[in-house]
Design a protein around this motif. Structure first.
Motif, short mmCIF file in Angstrom:
data_model
loop_
_atom_site.label_atom_id
_atom_site.label_comp_id
_atom_site.label_asym_id
_atom_site.label_seq_id
_atom_site.Cartn_x
_atom_site.Cartn_y
_atom_site.Cartn_z
N GLY A 243 0.82 -1.22 0.00
CA GLY A 243 0.00 0.00 0.00
C GLY A 243 0.84 1.25 0.00
N PHE A 244 1.94 1.22 0.75
CA PHE A 244 2.84 2.36 0.82
C PHE A 244 3.46 2.66 -0.54
N LEU A 245 3.86 1.61 -1.25
CA LEU A 245 4.44 1.76 -2.58
C LEU A 245 3.43 2.30 -3.58
N SER A 246 2.20 1.82 -3.47
CA SER A 246 1.18 2.17 -4.47
C SER A 246 0.58 3.55 -4.25
N VAL A 247 0.76 4.13 -3.07
CA VAL A 247 0.16 5.45 -2.79
C VAL A 247 1.23 6.52 -2.61
N ALA A 248 2.01 6.40 -1.54
CA ALA A 248 2.95 7.47 -1.19
C ALA A 248 4.05 7.65 -2.23
N SER A 249 4.69 6.53 -2.63
CA SER A 249 5.80 6.65 -3.58
C SER A 249 5.31 7.12 -4.95
N LYS A 250 4.10 6.70 -5.33
CA LYS A 250 3.55 7.16 -6.62
C LYS A 250 3.23 8.65 -6.56
N ALA A 251 2.69 9.11 -5.44
CA ALA A 251 2.39 10.54 -5.30
C ALA A 251 3.66 11.37 -5.41
N ALA A 252 4.73 10.93 -4.74
CA ALA A 252 6.00 11.65 -4.81
C ALA A 252 6.56 11.62 -6.24
N GLY A 253 6.43 10.47 -6.91
CA GLY A 253 6.92 10.36 -8.28
C GLY A 253 6.20 11.28 -9.24
N PHE A 254 4.88 11.32 -9.15
CA PHE A 254 4.11 12.22 -10.01
C PHE A 254 4.43 13.68 -9.71
N ALA A 255 4.63 14.00 -8.43
CA ALA A 255 4.93 15.38 -8.05
C ALA A 255 6.22 15.87 -8.69
N ILE A 256 7.28 15.06 -8.62
CA ILE A 256 8.56 15.52 -9.16
C ILE A 256 8.55 15.51 -10.69
N ILE A 257 7.78 14.61 -11.31
CA ILE A 257 7.65 14.63 -12.77
C ILE A 257 7.00 15.94 -13.21
N LEU A 258 5.92 16.31 -12.54
CA LEU A 258 5.24 17.56 -12.88
C LEU A 258 6.15 18.75 -12.65
N ARG A 259 6.90 18.70 -11.54
CA ARG A 259 7.81 19.81 -11.22
C ARG A 259 8.85 20.00 -12.33
N ILE A 260 9.45 18.90 -12.77
CA ILE A 260 10.51 18.99 -13.78
C ILE A 260 9.95 19.38 -15.14
N LEU A 261 8.89 18.71 -15.57
CA LEU A 261 8.37 18.96 -16.90
C LEU A 261 7.84 20.38 -17.07
N TYR A 262 7.16 20.89 -16.04
CA TYR A 262 6.61 22.23 -16.16
C TYR A 262 7.64 23.32 -15.89
N ALA A 263 8.65 23.03 -15.10
CA ALA A 263 9.67 24.04 -14.81
C ALA A 263 10.75 24.10 -15.87
N VAL A 264 11.13 22.93 -16.40
CA VAL A 264 12.25 22.85 -17.33
C VAL A 264 11.79 22.88 -18.78
N PHE A 265 10.76 22.09 -19.08
CA PHE A 265 10.34 21.95 -20.48
C PHE A 265 9.00 22.65 -20.72
N GLU A 266 8.87 23.88 -20.22
CA GLU A 266 7.62 24.61 -20.35
C GLU A 266 7.50 25.31 -21.69
N ASN A 267 8.60 25.40 -22.43
CA ASN A 267 8.56 26.05 -23.73
C ASN A 267 7.52 25.39 -24.63
N GLU A 268 6.78 26.21 -25.36
CA GLU A 268 5.68 25.69 -26.19
C GLU A 268 6.15 24.70 -27.24
N ALA A 269 7.35 24.93 -27.77
CA ALA A 269 7.87 24.02 -28.80
C ALA A 269 8.20 22.65 -28.25
N LEU A 270 8.57 22.61 -26.97
CA LEU A 270 8.96 21.34 -26.36
C LEU A 270 7.83 20.71 -25.57
N SER A 271 6.93 21.53 -25.04
CA SER A 271 5.85 20.99 -24.21
C SER A 271 4.94 20.07 -25.00
#
Length: 305
Positions: A243-271
């Motif tokens: 349960g810990f793997l399926s909830v907490a670790s997934k939440a953290a994983g999605f959070a950092i993916i969103l953080r990186i993609l929107y902060a680093v690759f926010e340019n319209e050509a790359l997004s």
């Protein structure tokens, strides 16, 4: 480092201190029934610190850690998930006999890494937080002294190391291209470069780094085709840890993916490129996962798929 920096990561510090305290109590007390209630009550401290820093969102440690509404939301989710896992472990942990203290402390240490991960805005900090999250989890997956549990821990450890290497390679390419490890600065450099480029495909380094980073984090969130570890690890791990793997670790994983993609690759050509790639991965993951889950006889393997 100053007092303001310490306050920003006070939730993580208090979580790590709570894990240390559980070990100390377990060392000097023969009453193992105290460990679960103490861990649950102790979670109120990082929760209070999260509420305290809510009114003062800012950057700390020279721009490597960011506390904002985004990171605080996921910290609340992680603390809640950790509390539920500890609560569900009160009966299950009796199977570990003399190792209950280590069990609870590893859960808390992994949660510490997840909380730091959702606040990290610098590549080295992200990588350190990822490893702090993964290593205790690998130990927890192998906590039951059985063949399946040992296989679960070994598979998770090896495949996690491989995915971390792929992710690190992608980060190195980004650093080599931009000359910085801070996400905001990386985004600025990439945006300035793309403003002078006719097509994003003209720069293979950027596209290749996006692919590597997506593959590395795809393992963390069990996206197809990087989900091969999940069924075996979920099946062999202790039920609360599944349960810990399926909830907490997934939440953290999605959070950092969103953080990186929107902060680093926010340019319209790359997004448009990474958005399309993530859409395809999502569709394939849901389709393949549900189709394979239909034929599973084990509830843990079904949930994994």
């Amino acid at each position: 480092m100053n007092y303001a920096d310490i306050i920003l990561i006070a939730p993580e510090i208090s979580m790590a201190l709570l894990a240390s305290m559980i070990i100390i109590v377990d060392l000097f007390s023969s009453n193992k029934k105290l460990l679960a209630p103490l861990s649950l009550i102790g979670l109120l401290v990082p929760l209070c610190f999260c509420i305290m820093v809510r009114d003062n969102p800012s950057l700390g440690f020279k721009g490597t850690v960011k506390v904002d509404d985004f990171s605080l939301f996921f910290k609340y989710v992680i603390i809640l998930a950790t509390g539920l896992v500890i609560l569900s472990s009160t009966t299950y942990a009796k199977r570990f006999d003399k190792h209950q203290g280590e069990y609870y402390s590893l859960i808390l240490l992994s949660a510490t890494g997840m909380m730091l991960l959702v606040s990290a805005v610098e590549l080295i900090t992200i990588y350190i937080a990822l490893e702090l999250t993964a290593l205790p989890t690998a130990a927890l997956a192998a906590f039951i002294r059985e063949k399946k549990s040992a296989e679960s821990g070994i598979k998770f450890l090896i495949l996690s190391a491989v995915s971390s290497a792929v992710l690190l390679y992608g980060m190195v390419l980004i650093y080599g291209f931009t000359g910085t490890t801070h996400l905001s600065e990386i985004g600025t450099v990439i945006a300035n470069h793309l403003s002078t480029s006719e097509q994003i495909t003209d720069n293979g380094i950027l596209l290749f780094s996006v692919i590597l980073i997506t593959a590395g984090f795809g393992f963390k969130i069990s996206a197809v085709p990087f989900q091969m570890w999940a069924p075996d690890v979920y099946e062999g791990a202790p039920t609360p840890i599944t349960g810990f793997l399926s909830v907490a670790s997934k939440a953290a994983g999605f959070a950092i993916i969103l953080r990186i993609l929107y902060a680093v690759f926010e340019n319209e050509a790359l997004s448009s490129d990474w958005a399309s790639m993530m859409a395809v991965l999502s569709a394939i993951s849901m389709s393949v996962g549900n189709l394979i889950a239909i034929k599973q006889n084990n509830i843990k393997r079904m949930l994994a798929y």
